[in-house]
Design a protein around this motif. Structure first.
Motif: not given
Length: 71
Positions: A25-36
């Motif tokens: 989930m940490d990567l999910v949140q990162h991808y949501c922030r960084a790559f929309h």
């Protein structure tokens, strides 16, 4: 890597839209922030989706020339 996949999606007439799975989930949140990316979690607990417009932005920002040469 996302820019390469988005470009391939465009090349194959999918408009750049891509889906994939994050490791946690940490990567999910990162991808949501960084790559929309959008969290969809349908087929996999950590499934994400990047729509056409954010994918196009990725391709524009991360300009990478793809080659099929063997290294």
């Amino acid at each position: 890597m996302f820019a390469i996949v988005a470009q391939k999606s465009m090349d194959y007439d999918f408009g750049g839209a891509i889906t994939g799975f994050a490791a946690n989930m940490d990567l999910v949140q990162h991808y949501c922030r960084a790559f929309h990316a959008e969290y969809i979690g349908m087929l996999h607990e950590y499934q994400i989706f990047i729509d056409e417009k954010p994918a196009q932005e990725l391709v524009e920002v991360y300009d990478y020339e793809w080659t099929d040469e063997e290294v």
